[in-house]
Design a protein around this motif. Structure first.
Motif, PDB file in Angstrom:
ATOM      1  N   PHE A 158      31.370  34.351   3.096  1.00 11.96           N
ATOM      2  CA  PHE A 158      32.000  33.815   1.886  1.00 11.96           C
ATOM      3  C   PHE A 158      31.251  32.562   1.450  1.00 11.96           C
ATOM      4  CE2 PHE A 158      35.278  32.009  -0.794  1.00 11.96           C
ATOM      5  CZ  PHE A 158      36.050  33.097  -1.197  1.00 11.96           C
ATOM      6  N   ASP A 188      33.304  36.114  -2.594  1.00 11.50           N
ATOM      7  CA  ASP A 188      33.071  36.916  -1.403  1.00 11.50           C
ATOM      8  C   ASP A 188      31.671  37.511  -1.492  1.00 11.50           C
ATOM      9  OD1 ASP A 188      33.704  38.005   1.043  1.00 11.50           O
ATOM     10  OD2 ASP A 188      34.656  39.795   0.191  1.00 11.50           O
ATOM     11  N   SER A 241      37.849  33.926  -4.352  1.00  4.87           N
ATOM     12  CA  SER A 241      37.213  35.129  -4.902  1.00  4.87           C
ATOM     13  C   SER A 241      38.065  35.774  -5.986  1.00  4.87           C
ATOM     14  CB  SER A 241      36.891  36.156  -3.806  1.00  4.87           C
ATOM     15  OG  SER A 241      35.792  36.960  -4.210  1.00  4.87           O
ATOM     16  N   LYS A 275      31.970  41.905  -4.856  1.00  7.91           N
ATOM     17  CA  LYS A 275      31.242  41.159  -3.820  1.00  7.91           C
ATOM     18  C   LYS A 275      29.892  40.767  -4.406  1.00  7.91           C
ATOM     19  CE  LYS A 275      34.768  42.387  -1.728  1.00  7.91           C
ATOM     20  NZ  LYS A 275      35.870  41.406  -1.696  1.00  7.91           N
ATOM     21  N   LEU A 281      38.633  37.271   4.118  1.00  7.67           N
ATOM     22  CA  LEU A 281      38.294  36.391   2.985  1.00  7.67           C
ATOM     23  C   LEU A 281      38.935  35.007   3.084  1.00  7.67           C
ATOM     24  CD1 LEU A 281      38.138  39.470   1.753  1.00  7.67           C
ATOM     25  CD2 LEU A 281      37.942  38.264  -0.410  1.00  7.67           C
TER      26      LEU A 281
END
Ligand code: AVJ
Length: 313
Positions: free
Chosen positions: A305, A185, A153, A277, A45
Protein backbone atom coordinates in the motif's frame (compact mmCIF):
# COMPACT_ATOMS: atom_id res chain seq x y z
CA UNK A 1 -39.28 13.72 -5.48
CA UNK A 2 -36.95 10.80 -6.06
CA UNK A 3 -33.98 10.28 -3.75
CA UNK A 4 -30.45 9.80 -5.09
CA UNK A 5 -30.70 6.10 -4.24
CA UNK A 6 -33.96 5.75 -6.22
CA UNK A 7 -32.52 7.51 -9.26
CA UNK A 8 -29.26 5.59 -9.19
CA UNK A 9 -30.97 2.21 -8.77
CA UNK A 10 -33.34 2.92 -11.66
CA UNK A 11 -30.49 4.11 -13.87
CA UNK A 12 -28.25 1.16 -12.98
CA UNK A 13 -30.88 -1.56 -13.36
CA UNK A 14 -32.20 -0.08 -16.64
CA UNK A 15 -28.75 -0.05 -18.22
CA UNK A 16 -27.78 -2.82 -20.70
CA UNK A 17 -24.90 -3.65 -18.34
CA UNK A 18 -26.56 -3.45 -14.94
CA UNK A 19 -24.76 -1.77 -12.05
CA UNK A 20 -25.32 -0.26 -8.60
CA UNK A 21 -22.78 2.32 -7.34
CA UNK A 22 -20.66 0.94 -4.50
CA UNK A 23 -21.32 3.99 -2.31
CA UNK A 24 -24.68 2.36 -1.46
CA UNK A 25 -22.88 -0.44 0.42
CA UNK A 26 -22.59 1.87 3.39
CA UNK A 27 -25.86 1.92 5.31
CA UNK A 28 -25.81 0.94 9.01
CA UNK A 29 -25.65 -2.78 8.22
CA UNK A 30 -23.00 -2.23 5.52
CA UNK A 31 -20.86 -0.08 7.83
CA UNK A 32 -20.84 -2.91 10.35
CA UNK A 33 -19.92 -5.53 7.73
CA UNK A 34 -17.12 -3.28 6.45
CA UNK A 35 -15.75 -3.00 10.00
CA UNK A 36 -15.58 -6.81 10.12
CA UNK A 37 -13.98 -6.98 6.66
CA UNK A 38 -11.22 -4.68 7.90
CA UNK A 39 -10.29 -7.18 10.61
CA UNK A 40 -10.23 -10.19 8.26
CA UNK A 41 -6.74 -11.72 7.95
CA UNK A 42 -7.11 -11.63 4.12
CA UNK A 43 -8.08 -7.95 3.96
CA UNK A 44 -4.61 -6.41 4.21
CA UNK A 45 -5.50 -2.87 3.00
CA UNK A 46 -6.46 -1.16 6.26
CA UNK A 47 -3.72 -2.80 8.30
CA UNK A 48 -1.11 -1.78 5.72
CA UNK A 49 -2.15 1.86 5.80
CA UNK A 50 -2.43 1.77 9.59
CA UNK A 51 1.19 0.58 9.76
CA UNK A 52 2.32 3.46 7.55
CA UNK A 53 0.81 6.02 9.92
CA UNK A 54 1.98 4.13 12.98
CA UNK A 55 5.58 3.80 11.86
CA UNK A 56 6.23 6.74 9.54
CA UNK A 57 4.39 9.65 11.16
CA UNK A 58 7.65 11.48 11.84
CA UNK A 59 8.85 11.08 8.23
CA UNK A 60 5.48 12.35 7.00
CA UNK A 61 5.75 15.37 9.30
CA UNK A 62 9.25 16.08 7.97
CA UNK A 63 7.94 16.06 4.41
CA UNK A 64 5.48 18.90 5.13
CA UNK A 65 6.90 22.25 4.02
CA UNK A 66 4.48 24.49 5.95
CA UNK A 67 6.12 27.20 8.05
CA UNK A 68 2.89 28.43 9.70
CA UNK A 69 -0.51 27.12 10.81
CA UNK A 70 -2.23 24.95 8.20
CA UNK A 71 -5.46 23.01 7.61
CA UNK A 72 -5.67 19.25 7.21
CA UNK A 73 -8.78 18.59 5.12
CA UNK A 74 -9.81 14.95 4.99
CA UNK A 75 -12.29 13.81 2.33
CA UNK A 76 -14.34 10.78 3.40
CA UNK A 77 -12.82 10.51 6.86
CA UNK A 78 -14.84 7.52 8.11
CA UNK A 79 -14.15 6.78 11.78
CA UNK A 80 -10.69 8.37 11.67
CA UNK A 81 -8.98 5.37 13.28
CA UNK A 82 -5.94 5.67 10.99
CA UNK A 83 -5.87 9.45 10.64
CA UNK A 84 -5.81 10.01 14.38
CA UNK A 85 -2.42 8.29 14.61
CA UNK A 86 -0.96 10.72 12.11
CA UNK A 87 -2.62 13.73 13.78
CA UNK A 88 -1.23 12.75 17.18
CA UNK A 89 2.31 12.49 15.81
CA UNK A 90 2.06 15.85 14.01
CA UNK A 91 0.72 17.44 17.19
CA UNK A 92 3.46 15.90 19.35
CA UNK A 93 6.06 17.39 17.00
CA UNK A 94 4.61 20.84 17.62
CA UNK A 95 3.00 21.41 14.23
CA UNK A 96 0.13 23.87 14.33
CA UNK A 97 -2.93 22.72 12.38
CA UNK A 98 -6.71 22.42 12.34
CA UNK A 99 -8.19 19.07 11.33
CA UNK A 100 -11.18 19.55 9.03
CA UNK A 101 -12.87 16.24 8.19
CA UNK A 102 -15.48 16.42 5.41
CA UNK A 103 -18.37 13.96 5.35
CA UNK A 104 -21.92 13.91 4.09
CA UNK A 105 -23.19 12.65 7.47
CA UNK A 106 -23.31 15.00 10.50
CA UNK A 107 -23.66 11.98 12.80
CA UNK A 108 -20.47 10.40 11.44
CA UNK A 109 -18.62 13.70 11.89
CA UNK A 110 -19.72 14.12 15.52
CA UNK A 111 -18.62 10.56 16.30
CA UNK A 112 -15.31 11.19 14.54
CA UNK A 113 -14.74 14.43 16.42
CA UNK A 114 -15.28 12.85 19.83
CA UNK A 115 -13.01 9.96 18.78
CA UNK A 116 -10.18 12.33 17.92
CA UNK A 117 -10.67 14.53 20.97
CA UNK A 118 -10.68 11.49 23.29
CA UNK A 119 -7.49 10.23 21.67
CA UNK A 120 -5.67 13.57 21.69
CA UNK A 121 -7.50 16.54 23.29
CA UNK A 122 -5.00 19.10 22.00
CA UNK A 123 -5.99 18.67 18.37
CA UNK A 124 -8.42 21.28 17.10
CA UNK A 125 -11.17 19.66 15.05
CA UNK A 126 -13.52 21.64 12.81
CA UNK A 127 -15.81 19.27 10.85
CA UNK A 128 -17.48 20.23 7.57
CA UNK A 129 -20.77 18.48 6.80
CA UNK A 130 -21.86 18.18 3.21
CA UNK A 131 -21.20 16.87 -0.24
CA UNK A 132 -17.57 17.15 -1.49
CA UNK A 133 -18.75 19.04 -4.53
CA UNK A 134 -20.48 21.72 -2.42
CA UNK A 135 -17.81 21.97 0.27
CA UNK A 136 -14.65 22.11 -1.83
CA UNK A 137 -15.20 25.55 -3.43
CA UNK A 138 -15.68 27.13 0.04
CA UNK A 139 -12.38 25.80 1.34
CA UNK A 140 -10.26 27.94 -0.94
CA UNK A 141 -11.56 31.05 0.83
CA UNK A 142 -9.43 30.44 3.94
CA UNK A 143 -5.91 31.55 3.19
CA UNK A 144 -4.08 28.96 5.31
CA UNK A 145 -1.95 26.41 3.46
CA UNK A 146 -3.60 23.03 3.15
CA UNK A 147 -2.90 19.34 3.31
CA UNK A 148 -5.72 17.33 1.74
CA UNK A 149 -6.15 13.66 2.64
CA UNK A 150 -7.96 11.08 0.54
CA UNK A 151 -7.06 7.80 2.20
CA UNK A 152 -8.03 4.15 2.35
CA UNK A 153 -7.81 3.48 -1.40
CA UNK A 154 -11.21 5.10 -1.78
CA UNK A 155 -9.89 6.53 -5.05
CA UNK A 156 -9.84 2.92 -6.32
CA UNK A 157 -13.63 2.88 -6.46
CA UNK A 158 -13.65 5.39 -9.34
CA UNK A 159 -13.34 4.43 -12.99
CA UNK A 160 -10.03 5.86 -14.26
CA UNK A 161 -11.60 8.90 -15.97
CA UNK A 162 -13.74 9.65 -12.90
CA UNK A 163 -10.73 9.39 -10.60
CA UNK A 164 -8.92 11.94 -12.71
CA UNK A 165 -11.94 14.27 -12.75
CA UNK A 166 -12.32 14.00 -8.98
CA UNK A 167 -8.67 14.76 -8.29
CA UNK A 168 -8.79 17.59 -10.82
CA UNK A 169 -11.68 19.08 -8.84
CA UNK A 170 -9.58 18.99 -5.67
CA UNK A 171 -6.61 20.39 -7.56
CA UNK A 172 -8.72 23.30 -8.81
CA UNK A 173 -9.36 24.62 -5.28
CA UNK A 174 -5.72 24.20 -4.20
CA UNK A 175 -2.95 26.77 -4.29
CA UNK A 176 0.60 26.23 -5.43
CA UNK A 177 2.52 24.49 -2.62
CA UNK A 178 -0.57 22.89 -1.05
CA UNK A 179 -0.37 19.12 -0.59
CA UNK A 180 -2.58 16.14 -1.32
CA UNK A 181 -1.94 12.73 0.22
CA UNK A 182 -3.73 9.86 -1.52
CA UNK A 183 -3.85 6.31 -0.13
CA UNK A 184 -3.70 3.71 -2.89
CA UNK A 185 -3.60 -0.06 -2.94
CA UNK A 186 -0.70 -1.31 -5.05
CA UNK A 187 -0.58 -4.08 -7.66
CA UNK A 188 0.89 -7.20 -6.11
CA UNK A 189 0.63 -11.01 -6.31
CA UNK A 190 -2.77 -11.58 -7.94
CA UNK A 191 -3.77 -14.38 -5.54
CA UNK A 192 -3.22 -12.11 -2.58
CA UNK A 193 -5.45 -9.42 -4.03
CA UNK A 194 -8.19 -11.80 -5.07
CA UNK A 195 -8.26 -13.38 -1.57
CA UNK A 196 -8.84 -9.98 0.04
CA UNK A 197 -12.17 -9.81 -1.82
CA UNK A 198 -13.05 -13.51 -1.76
CA UNK A 199 -12.83 -14.19 1.95
CA UNK A 200 -13.55 -17.63 3.37
CA UNK A 201 -16.12 -16.27 5.84
CA UNK A 202 -18.25 -14.81 3.06
CA UNK A 203 -18.23 -11.35 4.63
CA UNK A 204 -17.55 -9.62 1.30
CA UNK A 205 -20.39 -11.62 -0.22
CA UNK A 206 -22.76 -10.35 2.51
CA UNK A 207 -21.42 -6.84 2.00
CA UNK A 208 -22.53 -7.06 -1.65
CA UNK A 209 -25.79 -8.92 -0.94
CA UNK A 210 -26.71 -6.15 1.50
CA UNK A 211 -27.37 -3.97 -1.56
CA UNK A 212 -30.32 -6.24 -2.44
CA UNK A 213 -31.52 -6.20 1.15
CA UNK A 214 -31.25 -2.43 1.20
CA UNK A 215 -33.41 -2.12 -1.94
CA UNK A 216 -35.94 -4.48 -0.36
CA UNK A 217 -36.07 -2.39 2.83
CA UNK A 218 -35.84 1.12 1.44
CA UNK A 219 -37.42 0.84 -1.99
CA UNK A 220 -40.00 -1.90 -1.43
CA UNK A 221 -38.23 -4.31 -3.78
CA UNK A 222 -38.73 -8.07 -3.71
CA UNK A 223 -35.25 -9.43 -4.45
CA UNK A 224 -34.97 -13.10 -3.46
CA UNK A 225 -31.48 -13.30 -1.98
CA UNK A 226 -31.25 -17.01 -2.73
CA UNK A 227 -31.51 -16.26 -6.44
CA UNK A 228 -28.34 -14.14 -6.59
CA UNK A 229 -24.73 -14.93 -5.79
CA UNK A 230 -21.59 -12.90 -5.31
CA UNK A 231 -18.74 -13.15 -7.84
CA UNK A 232 -15.42 -11.28 -7.78
CA UNK A 233 -12.57 -11.23 -10.28
CA UNK A 234 -9.12 -9.62 -10.29
CA UNK A 235 -7.68 -8.67 -13.67
CA UNK A 236 -3.93 -8.20 -13.04
CA UNK A 237 -3.36 -6.76 -16.52
CA UNK A 238 -5.50 -3.72 -15.75
CA UNK A 239 -5.27 -3.87 -11.95
CA UNK A 240 -9.05 -4.06 -11.61
CA UNK A 241 -10.97 -5.99 -8.95
CA UNK A 242 -14.55 -6.12 -10.23
CA UNK A 243 -17.37 -7.31 -7.98
CA UNK A 244 -20.73 -8.55 -9.19
CA UNK A 245 -24.02 -10.07 -8.15
CA UNK A 246 -25.07 -12.85 -10.54
CA UNK A 247 -28.68 -13.69 -11.23
CA UNK A 248 -29.13 -17.46 -10.84
CA UNK A 249 -32.26 -17.71 -12.97
CA UNK A 250 -34.49 -15.77 -15.35
CA UNK A 251 -36.45 -13.57 -12.98
CA UNK A 252 -38.36 -10.33 -12.64
CA UNK A 253 -38.04 -8.10 -9.59
CA UNK A 254 -40.60 -5.49 -8.65
CA UNK A 255 -39.52 -2.24 -7.02
CA UNK A 256 -42.63 -0.60 -5.56
CA UNK A 257 -41.07 2.80 -4.81
CA UNK A 258 -40.03 3.03 -8.48
CA UNK A 259 -43.34 1.74 -9.86
CA UNK A 260 -41.38 -0.60 -12.06
CA UNK A 261 -40.20 -4.16 -12.63
CA UNK A 262 -36.75 -5.20 -13.79
CA UNK A 263 -35.91 -8.38 -15.68
CA UNK A 264 -32.80 -10.42 -15.00
CA UNK A 265 -31.63 -13.19 -17.29
CA UNK A 266 -30.00 -16.31 -15.88
CA UNK A 267 -26.28 -15.46 -15.33
CA UNK A 268 -26.84 -11.76 -15.92
CA UNK A 269 -24.46 -9.59 -13.88
CA UNK A 270 -25.00 -6.55 -11.69
CA UNK A 271 -21.68 -4.74 -11.34
CA UNK A 272 -21.34 -3.56 -7.74
CA UNK A 273 -17.78 -2.30 -7.29
CA UNK A 274 -14.46 -1.52 -8.89
CA UNK A 275 -11.50 -1.65 -6.48
CA UNK A 276 -8.55 -0.48 -8.52
CA UNK A 277 -4.94 -1.44 -7.79
CA UNK A 278 -2.25 0.98 -8.94
CA UNK A 279 1.33 0.81 -10.13
CA UNK A 280 4.01 3.49 -9.84
CA UNK A 281 3.65 4.63 -13.45
CA UNK A 282 -0.11 5.13 -13.11
CA UNK A 283 0.37 7.14 -9.90
CA UNK A 284 2.96 9.44 -11.50
CA UNK A 285 0.76 9.96 -14.55
CA UNK A 286 -2.36 10.66 -12.50
CA UNK A 287 -0.46 13.25 -10.42
CA UNK A 288 1.06 14.91 -13.47
CA UNK A 289 -2.22 15.10 -15.40
CA UNK A 290 -4.05 16.78 -12.51
CA UNK A 291 -1.46 19.46 -11.74
CA UNK A 292 0.81 17.83 -9.15
CA UNK A 293 4.22 16.30 -8.75
CA UNK A 294 4.90 13.37 -6.40
CA UNK A 295 6.80 14.84 -3.46
CA UNK A 296 7.31 11.67 -1.44
CA UNK A 297 5.83 8.19 -1.03
CA UNK A 298 5.23 6.23 2.15
CA UNK A 299 4.83 2.44 1.92
CA UNK A 300 4.30 -0.34 4.43
CA UNK A 301 7.19 -2.82 4.83
CA UNK A 302 5.55 -5.33 2.44
CA UNK A 303 4.98 -2.62 -0.19
CA UNK A 304 1.31 -3.54 -0.40
CA UNK A 305 0.00 0.00 0.00
CA UNK A 306 1.19 3.55 -0.61
CA UNK A 307 0.31 6.93 0.80
CA UNK A 308 1.52 9.15 -1.98
CA UNK A 309 2.18 12.80 -1.09
CA UNK A 310 1.63 15.19 -3.97
CA UNK A 311 2.46 18.89 -4.22
CA UNK A 312 0.38 21.26 -6.28
CA UNK A 313 2.50 22.84 -8.99
C1 AVJ B 1 -13.12 1.01 1.28
C2 AVJ B 1 -13.33 1.23 -1.06
C3 AVJ B 1 -11.21 0.73 -0.10
O1 AVJ B 1 -12.48 -1.30 -2.40
O2 AVJ B 1 -11.26 -2.41 -0.99
C4 AVJ B 1 -13.88 -3.90 0.85
C5 AVJ B 1 -14.29 -1.45 0.06
N1 AVJ B 1 -15.08 -3.66 -0.91
N2 AVJ B 1 -14.24 -5.11 0.40
C6 AVJ B 1 -12.16 -1.63 -1.25
C7 AVJ B 1 -14.41 -2.97 0.01
C8 AVJ B 1 -14.98 -4.96 -0.66
C9 AVJ B 1 -12.89 -0.99 -0.05
N3 AVJ B 1 -12.66 0.49 0.01
Amino acid sequence: MRSGFQKDVDKGLSSPKKFIPSKYFYDQVGDRIFQKIMSLPEYYLSRSEYKIFEEQGVEIAQALPFKSAFDIVELGAGDGSKTKLLLKTLNALGLEFTYRPVDISKAVLEQLKSNIVAFCPEISVDPLAGDYFDILPHLSTTDKPKLFLFLGSNVGNFQPAEAEAFIQMISNVMHSGDLLMIGMDLQKRPQLIEKAYNDSQGLTASFNMNLLQRMNKELGANFDLDQFEFYVHYDPVRGFVNSFLVSLEDQEVEILRLNKSYKFRENELIHTELSRKFNEEQIERLAFRTGFFVRKEFMDPDHYFVDSLWEKV
